[in-house]
Design an enzyme around this catalytic site. Structure first.
Site, PDB file in Angstrom:
ATOM      1  N   ARG A 139       5.238   6.637  14.862  1.00  0.00           N
ATOM      2  CA  ARG A 139       5.007   6.912  13.443  1.00  0.00           C
ATOM      3  C   ARG A 139       4.492   8.331  13.261  1.00  0.00           C
ATOM      4  O   ARG A 139       3.591   8.758  13.979  1.00  0.00           O
ATOM      5  CB  ARG A 139       3.947   5.943  12.928  1.00  0.00           C
ATOM      6  CG  ARG A 139       3.480   6.151  11.514  1.00  0.00           C
ATOM      7  CD  ARG A 139       2.346   5.148  11.260  1.00  0.00           C
ATOM      8  NE  ARG A 139       1.940   5.044   9.888  1.00  0.00           N
ATOM      9  CZ  ARG A 139       1.058   5.832   9.288  1.00  0.00           C
ATOM     10  NH1 ARG A 139       0.510   6.823   9.962  1.00  0.00           N
ATOM     11  NH2 ARG A 139       0.724   5.637   8.035  1.00  0.00           N
TER      12      ARG A 139
ATOM     13  N   HIS B 248       0.836  -1.201   0.000  1.00  0.00           N
ATOM     14  CA  HIS B 248       0.000   0.000   0.000  1.00  0.00           C
ATOM     15  C   HIS B 248       0.870   1.250   0.000  1.00  0.00           C
ATOM     16  O   HIS B 248       2.061   1.201   0.289  1.00  0.00           O
ATOM     17  CB  HIS B 248      -0.929   0.032   1.222  1.00  0.00           C
ATOM     18  CG  HIS B 248      -0.211   0.134   2.532  1.00  0.00           C
ATOM     19  ND1 HIS B 248       0.512  -0.904   3.084  1.00  0.00           N
ATOM     20  CD2 HIS B 248      -0.084   1.162   3.416  1.00  0.00           C
ATOM     21  CE1 HIS B 248       1.039  -0.523   4.233  1.00  0.00           C
ATOM     22  NE2 HIS B 248       0.711   0.730   4.459  1.00  0.00           N
TER      23      HIS B 248
ATOM     24  N   ASP C   1       0.483   4.966   1.921  1.00  0.00           N
ATOM     25  CA  ASP C   1      -0.328   5.404   3.054  1.00  0.00           C
ATOM     26  C   ASP C   1      -1.441   6.369   2.634  1.00  0.00           C
ATOM     27  O   ASP C   1      -1.199   7.350   1.913  1.00  0.00           O
ATOM     28  CB  ASP C   1       0.558   6.062   4.126  1.00  0.00           C
ATOM     29  CG  ASP C   1       1.360   5.018   4.893  1.00  0.00           C
ATOM     30  OD1 ASP C   1       0.926   3.843   4.949  1.00  0.00           O
ATOM     31  OD2 ASP C   1       2.420   5.385   5.442  1.00  0.00           O
TER      32      ASP C   1
ATOM     33  N   HIS D  73       4.679   0.028   0.349  1.00  0.00           N
ATOM     34  CA  HIS D  73       5.385  -0.715   1.397  1.00  0.00           C
ATOM     35  C   HIS D  73       4.495  -1.812   1.959  1.00  0.00           C
ATOM     36  O   HIS D  73       3.262  -1.810   1.763  1.00  0.00           O
ATOM     37  CB  HIS D  73       5.901   0.222   2.483  1.00  0.00           C
ATOM     38  CG  HIS D  73       4.848   1.065   3.135  1.00  0.00           C
ATOM     39  ND1 HIS D  73       4.276   2.149   2.513  1.00  0.00           N
ATOM     40  CD2 HIS D  73       4.236   0.967   4.346  1.00  0.00           C
ATOM     41  CE1 HIS D  73       3.383   2.697   3.314  1.00  0.00           C
ATOM     42  NE2 HIS D  73       3.312   1.988   4.445  1.00  0.00           N
TER      43      HIS D  73
END
Ligand code: OGA
Ligand code: MN
Length: 283
Positions: free
Chosen positions: A274, A111, A113, A258
């Protein structure tokens, strides 16, 4: 020219070591707990745009340092659907946590993000605070190369296409603030996007969020999308990162996908912070 087909650059302040033939550089000469002057940051930003993934090892940083670094690239953001918890003091610093009694979120799908958003984040950054040896790697693939290696005819066809992206699968599979019935409507993005910093074209579809090409049925779109994903995720187009405590890694959501390898269970702790920096509407 390098494997990435970008000019060789002269870097005076940082040193770069390739992490794979396809993308990624390990950067030395930077302490992210210190303020970065404009000259140093300019080299980091250039290296990032040339290489799509940067890895900084052995960083001793607090959430505020990660935020400061993120803000050099753009405003930080919370997860739009609340699929990740933020820190109380720093809601834009999200927690990825796996530990006994608490299985961490899944990201074991290719995907980019938040591609289901109108304005997906330009980049995402993880700081590894706790890792379990040998497991839970993250893979990245180069979507410039995935595009550039297609035939002229297929590239011409894709250049004029748009695709719908939506969060249905995410909300169905990952506990989120919104219910499945409240999933925001799908958004339409170009299948080939132009990177605003490099001017290069990259494929911008992914198996998790992209549902179909506009003007084509799902059945017609599926085999073409499958072919593109297979090309994009060839072994030769991937960097597989093995995490160490103290790693700070950032990736470019505009030109890579990723995948978080799910080869562990809740007995193997993993704890990361994150952040994301805002991007622009893909064009
Ligand atoms: C993410 C993600 C990968 C990982 O946070 O967006 O995909 O390895 N993480 O945790
Ligand atoms: Mn992700």
């Amino acid at each position: 020219m390098t494997a990435l087909a970008v000019p060789d650059r002269q870097y005076k302040r940082i040193s770069l070591t390739p992490t794979s033939g396809a993308l990624g550089m390990e950067v030395t000469g930077v302490d992210l707990s210190e303020p970065l002057d404009d000259g140093l940051f300019a080299e980091i930003e250039q290296a990032f745009h040339d290489n799509l993934v940067l890895v900084f090892r052995d960083q001793k940083i607090e959430p505020k340092h990660q935020l400061t670094f993120t803000h050099r690239f753009g405003p930080s953001e919370e997860h739009p659907l609340g699929s990740r918890r933020g820190l109380d003091d720093y809601p834009d610093v999200m927690v990825l946590e796996n530990r006994p009694g608490k299985l961490g979120p899944r990201n074991d799908f290719w995907h980019s993000d938040i591609s289901f958003g109108e304005v997906p984040p330009a980049l995402s950054m993880l700081h590894a605070i706790e890792v379990s040896p040998g497991v839970a790697d993250t893979m990245f693939c180069n979507m410039y190369k995935a595009y550039e290696e297609l035939s002229d005819t297929l590239r011409n066809f894709l250049d004029g296409l748009d695709a719908e992206h939506n969060a249905e699968t995410l909300v169905t599979e990952v506990p989120s603030r919104v219910r499945v019935s409240e999933v925001p409507p799908g958004v339409v993005h170009p299948v080939v996007r132009t990177h605003p910093k490099t001017g290069r074209k990259a494929l911008y579809v992914n198996p998790y969020y992209t549902s179909h090409f506009i003007g084509m049925t799902k059945a017609e779109s599926a085999p073409i999308l499958e072919y593109l994903y297979a090309q994009a995720t060839r072994h030769e187009n991937i960097y597989r990162h093995k995490w160490r405590v103290g790693d700070v890694l950032l990736w470019d959501n505009r030109a890579n996908m990723h995948y978080a390898v799910r080869d562990y269970d809740e007995s193997q702790p993993r704890f990361m912070h994150r952040t994301t920096a805002a991007g622009e509407r893909p064009y």
